[in-house]
Design a protein around this motif. Structure first.
Motif, PDB file in Angstrom:
ATOM      1  N   ILE A   1       0.852  -1.196   0.000  1.00 24.58           N
ATOM      2  CA  ILE A   1       0.000   0.000   0.000  1.00 24.58           C
ATOM      3  C   ILE A   1       0.881   1.236   0.000  1.00 24.58           C
ATOM      4  N   LEU A   2       0.296   2.347  -0.434  1.00 21.29           N
ATOM      5  CA  LEU A   2       1.021   3.616  -0.547  1.00 21.29           C
ATOM      6  C   LEU A   2       0.722   4.506   0.652  1.00 21.29           C
ATOM      7  N   ARG A   3       1.729   5.269   1.050  1.00 19.77           N
ATOM      8  CA  ARG A   3       1.550   6.215   2.145  1.00 19.77           C
ATOM      9  C   ARG A   3       0.574   7.326   1.787  1.00 19.77           C
ATOM     10  N   SER A   4       0.494   7.659   0.518  1.00 22.41           N
ATOM     11  CA  SER A   4      -0.401   8.736   0.096  1.00 22.41           C
ATOM     12  C   SER A   4      -1.879   8.353   0.218  1.00 22.41           C
ATOM     13  N   ASP A   5      -2.182   7.065   0.365  1.00 19.39           N
ATOM     14  CA  ASP A   5      -3.567   6.603   0.485  1.00 19.39           C
ATOM     15  C   ASP A   5      -3.994   6.420   1.935  1.00 19.39           C
ATOM     16  N   ARG A   6      -3.301   7.031   2.886  1.00 18.01           N
ATOM     17  CA  ARG A   6      -3.623   6.809   4.290  1.00 18.01           C
ATOM     18  C   ARG A   6      -5.037   7.292   4.623  1.00 18.01           C
ATOM     19  N   ASP A   7      -5.401   8.504   4.173  1.00 11.08           N
ATOM     20  CA  ASP A   7      -6.745   9.016   4.454  1.00 11.08           C
ATOM     21  C   ASP A   7      -7.826   8.150   3.805  1.00 11.08           C
ATOM     22  N   LEU A   8      -7.533   7.609   2.646  1.00 10.81           N
ATOM     23  CA  LEU A   8      -8.487   6.716   1.988  1.00 10.81           C
ATOM     24  C   LEU A   8      -8.721   5.465   2.838  1.00 10.81           C
ATOM     25  N   TYR A   9      -7.650   4.893   3.377  1.00  6.27           N
ATOM     26  CA  TYR A   9      -7.797   3.696   4.218  1.00  6.27           C
ATOM     27  C   TYR A   9      -8.466   4.029   5.554  1.00  6.27           C
ATOM     28  N   VAL A  10      -8.295   5.253   6.044  1.00  3.84           N
ATOM     29  CA  VAL A  10      -8.995   5.641   7.274  1.00  3.84           C
ATOM     30  C   VAL A  10     -10.503   5.666   7.050  1.00  3.84           C
ATOM     31  N   VAL A  11     -10.939   6.195   5.904  1.00  2.98           N
ATOM     32  CA  VAL A  11     -12.373   6.234   5.595  1.00  2.98           C
ATOM     33  C   VAL A  11     -12.928   4.817   5.457  1.00  2.98           C
ATOM     34  N   TYR A  12     -12.211   3.970   4.720  1.00  2.00           N
ATOM     35  CA  TYR A  12     -12.681   2.592   4.566  1.00  2.00           C
ATOM     36  C   TYR A  12     -12.659   1.835   5.891  1.00  2.00           C
ATOM     37  N   ALA A  13     -11.663   2.097   6.734  1.00  2.08           N
ATOM     38  CA  ALA A  13     -11.602   1.432   8.040  1.00  2.08           C
ATOM     39  C   ALA A  13     -12.784   1.834   8.909  1.00  2.08           C
ATOM     40  N   TYR A  14     -13.187   3.110   8.845  1.00  2.99           N
ATOM     41  CA  TYR A  14     -14.371   3.543   9.607  1.00  2.99           C
ATOM     42  C   TYR A  14     -15.621   2.829   9.136  1.00  2.99           C
ATOM     43  N   LEU A  15     -15.815   2.751   7.815  1.00  2.00           N
ATOM     44  CA  LEU A  15     -17.000   2.067   7.286  1.00  2.00           C
ATOM     45  C   LEU A  15     -16.960   0.575   7.597  1.00  2.00           C
ATOM     46  N   LEU A  16     -15.776  -0.017   7.574  1.00  2.00           N
ATOM     47  CA  LEU A  16     -15.645  -1.456   7.781  1.00  2.00           C
ATOM     48  C   LEU A  16     -15.835  -1.836   9.241  1.00  2.00           C
ATOM     49  N   LEU A  17     -15.267  -1.064  10.160  1.00  2.00           N
ATOM     50  CA  LEU A  17     -15.286  -1.438  11.571  1.00  2.00           C
ATOM     51  C   LEU A  17     -16.559  -1.004  12.287  1.00  2.00           C
ATOM     52  N   LEU A  18     -17.121   0.151  11.912  1.00  2.00           N
ATOM     53  CA  LEU A  18     -18.190   0.736  12.710  1.00  2.00           C
ATOM     54  C   LEU A  18     -19.525   0.887  11.984  1.00  2.00           C
ATOM     55  N   ARG A  19     -19.536   0.832  10.651  1.00  2.00           N
ATOM     56  CA  ARG A  19     -20.790   1.072   9.931  1.00  2.00           C
ATOM     57  C   ARG A  19     -21.161  -0.063   8.971  1.00  2.00           C
ATOM     58  N   LEU A  20     -20.490  -1.205   9.081  1.00  3.54           N
ATOM     59  CA  LEU A  20     -20.750  -2.284   8.130  1.00  3.54           C
ATOM     60  C   LEU A  20     -22.132  -2.888   8.333  1.00  3.54           C
ATOM     61  N   ASP A  21     -22.537  -3.073   9.584  1.00  2.81           N
ATOM     62  CA  ASP A  21     -23.867  -3.627   9.839  1.00  2.81           C
ATOM     63  C   ASP A  21     -24.967  -2.699   9.331  1.00  2.81           C
ATOM     64  N   GLU A  22     -24.741  -1.415   9.420  1.00  4.53           N
ATOM     65  CA  GLU A  22     -25.743  -0.447   8.961  1.00  4.53           C
ATOM     66  C   GLU A  22     -25.794  -0.377   7.437  1.00  4.53           C
ATOM     67  N   LEU A  23     -24.628  -0.448   6.789  1.00  8.29           N
ATOM     68  CA  LEU A  23     -24.593  -0.360   5.329  1.00  8.29           C
ATOM     69  C   LEU A  23     -25.077  -1.645   4.671  1.00  8.29           C
ATOM     70  N   GLY A  24     -24.666  -2.782   5.212  1.00  7.03           N
ATOM     71  CA  GLY A  24     -24.921  -4.047   4.530  1.00  7.03           C
ATOM     72  C   GLY A  24     -23.761  -4.383   3.602  1.00  7.03           C
ATOM     73  N   TRP A  25     -23.601  -5.680   3.338  1.00  7.04           N
ATOM     74  CA  TRP A  25     -22.423  -6.088   2.558  1.00  7.04           C
ATOM     75  C   TRP A  25     -22.514  -5.641   1.099  1.00  7.04           C
ATOM     76  N   ASP A  26     -23.704  -5.644   0.517  1.00 11.52           N
ATOM     77  CA  ASP A  26     -23.829  -5.256  -0.891  1.00 11.52           C
ATOM     78  C   ASP A  26     -23.432  -3.802  -1.103  1.00 11.52           C
ATOM     79  N   GLN A  27     -23.913  -2.901  -0.241  1.00 14.09           N
ATOM     80  CA  GLN A  27     -23.559  -1.486  -0.386  1.00 14.09           C
ATOM     81  C   GLN A  27     -22.066  -1.263  -0.097  1.00 14.09           C
TER      82      GLN A  27
END
Length: 349
Positions: free
Chosen positions: A107-133
Motif C-alpha cells: 500500500i502507498l503512504r499517500s492513500d492513508r486518508d483513503l484507508y482511514v475512511v474505509y476502516a471507519y465504514l468497515l469497523l463501525l458502519r458495516l452492519d448499517e450499510l450491509g455487505w452489498d452497499q
C-alpha cells in the motif's frame, strides 16, 4: 458634440434596437453521487481538515457548499464519514498504523486518508450499510488497493493479538469485543471477496489474455487431455504441471523393544584424593586458625587474672579528712537538742 449626436442618430436609424435578457442556467437535476465520488469527497474532506484552525462542522459545511452537493443523502454520507473519522481518530489511527507496519510493501503512504475512511465504514458502519452497499463502495477503487485492507481487517490473528490490545488502552473491553464480533460475522462474505480480488490482481499481472487462456484450459476436455498425457493449452506460456504418480507408502516396522541401558559401576574414590577432613585431619588453614584461637584465649586469660589480682585504688580514700570529727560534733548537737526538748516537756507536766 454635434458630430457625436449625428453619429448616434445615424446608428439608431440603421441598427435595430436589441434588448439582452439575463439567461438563468437551470441547475442540474438532483442525482445521487456515484460510489467513487462519495469516497473521493469524504477522503478529500478528511485530508483537508485542520482541527487547530476550524471546527469539524464549519469545515464540513464549507466543503459541501464548495462542491455544491445538493442531494441530502450524499451530504449526509460524506458528513457522517468525516465526523466518524474525527471522533474515532485514535482507534482508526492505530488500525492504519498497524496495517502499514504489516503490509507496507503493498500500500502507498499517500492513500492513508483513503484507508482511514474505509476502516471507519468497515469497523463501525458495516452492519448499517450491509455487505452489498459496502462492496459497491469498495469497487470505487482498484482491487490492488482494497485487497491488502480486506486481508488485514479479516485476519483473526492480527485482530486478537495486535488490534484488541491497542484498542483496550482507549475503550472498554465490552465495546471492543462487540466491534470485533460484528466485524468477524461477515467473514464468509469477506473470504469470497478476497478470493475474487486475488484472482483479479493475479490476472492483471499476467496480462489481458491470461483470463481467457485460463478459462479455456479449465474446460472438461482440456483437463481430460491433460490427464491422458496429451498436450493441452498453456497459461501465458507456462506449462501446466502434472500431478505426481506417488506409490503407496510401505508400512513402517514396529519399533524395537526398549531396554534401558545398564548403569555403569562407579569406582570408589581413592584415599589419596579424599579431603583431609574426611580422615579427621586438619588442613594448613584450619591449623593456622586453631593456633590463632589458642593464642587469643591465653592472652584473654592472662588479662582476666591480672585484673582480678589488682584492686582499684581511689585517690579520695587516701587523702586526709576530718569526717569522723564532724560526724561526732553533729551527733552531740542533735543529742543536746533532744535532751533539752525532753526536759521542757517534763516541766510542763
Amino acid at each position: 458634440s454635434t458630430s457625436d449626436a449625428e453619429d448616434e442618430a445615424m446608428r439608431s436609424r440603421y441598427l435595430p434596437t436589441m434588448e439582452v435578457a439575463m439567461v438563468t442556467i437551470p441547475d442540474a437535476p438532483l442525482r445521487p453521487m456515484a460510489p467513487d465520488d462519495l469516497i473521493a469527497r469524504a477522503t478529500e474532506m478528511l485530508a483537508s481538515f485542520d482541527g487547530d484552525k476550524v471546527s469539524p462542522d464549519a469545515h464540513a459545511e464549507r466543503c459541501l457548499d464548495e462542491w455544491r452537493v445538493r442531494e441530502d443523502s450524499d451530504a449526509t454520507f460524506i458528513r457522517q464519514c468525516f465526523y466518524g473519522c474525527v471522533r474515532y481518530a485514535k482507534m482508526l489511527g492505530a488500525f492504519t498504523k498497524t496495517m502499514y507496519h504489516a503490509r507496507g510493501g503493498d500500500i502507498l503512504r499517500s492513500d492513508r486518508d483513503l484507508y482511514v475512511v474505509y476502516a471507519y465504514l468497515l469497523l463501525l458502519r458495516l452492519d448499517e450499510l450491509g455487505w452489498d452497499q459496502f462492496e459497491r463502495l469498495l469497487g470505487a477503487n482498484s482491487e490492488q488497493k482494497m485487497l491488502p485492507l480486506m486481508k488485514f481487517a479479516f485476519d483473526e490473528r492480527v485482530l486478537d493479538d495486535l488490534m484488541r490490545d491497542q484498542w483496550l488502552k482507549i475503550y472498554d473491553p465490552p465495546w471492543v469485543d462487540n466491534v470485533l464480533a460484528s466485524l468477524l460475522s461477515w467473514r464468509h462474505e469477506a473470504d469470497d471477496l478476497i478470493a475474487r480480488y486475488e484472482d483479479e490482481v493475479h490476472f492483471a499481472k499476467l496480462g489481458d489474455g491470461a483470463r481467457k487462456k485460463h478459462e479455456s484450459w479449465m474446460t472438461t476436455d482440456a483437463i481430460e487431455n491433460e490427464l491422458a498425457g496429451r498436450k493441452g493449452p498453456k497459461l501465458n506460456g507456462v506449462t501446466v504441471p502434472k500431478p505426481f504418480k506417488l506409490h503407496p507408502p510401505k508400512p513402517k516396522p514396529l519399533p524395537a523393544r526398549y531396554e534401558p541401558p545398564k548403569k555403569p559401576k562407579i569406582k570408589p574414590v581413592p584415599a589419596s584424593n579424599k579431603p583431609l577432613w574426611e580422615n579427621g585431619e586438619l588442613t594448613a588453614e584450619q591449623r593456622e586458625v586453631r593456633r590463632a584461637e589458642e593464642v587469643n584465649a591465653a592472652r584473654a586469660r592472662r588479662k582476666l587474672e591480672e585484673a582480678n589480682r589488682m584492686a582499684f585504688k581511689l585517690a579520695a580514700v587516701e587523702r586526709p579528712t576530718n569526717i569522723d570529727a564532724v560526724r561526732e560534733e553533729v551527733e552531740n548537737a542533735r543529742m543536746k537538742h533532744f535532751l533539752a526538748a525532753r526536759g521542757e516537756g517534763f516541766r510542763a507536766r
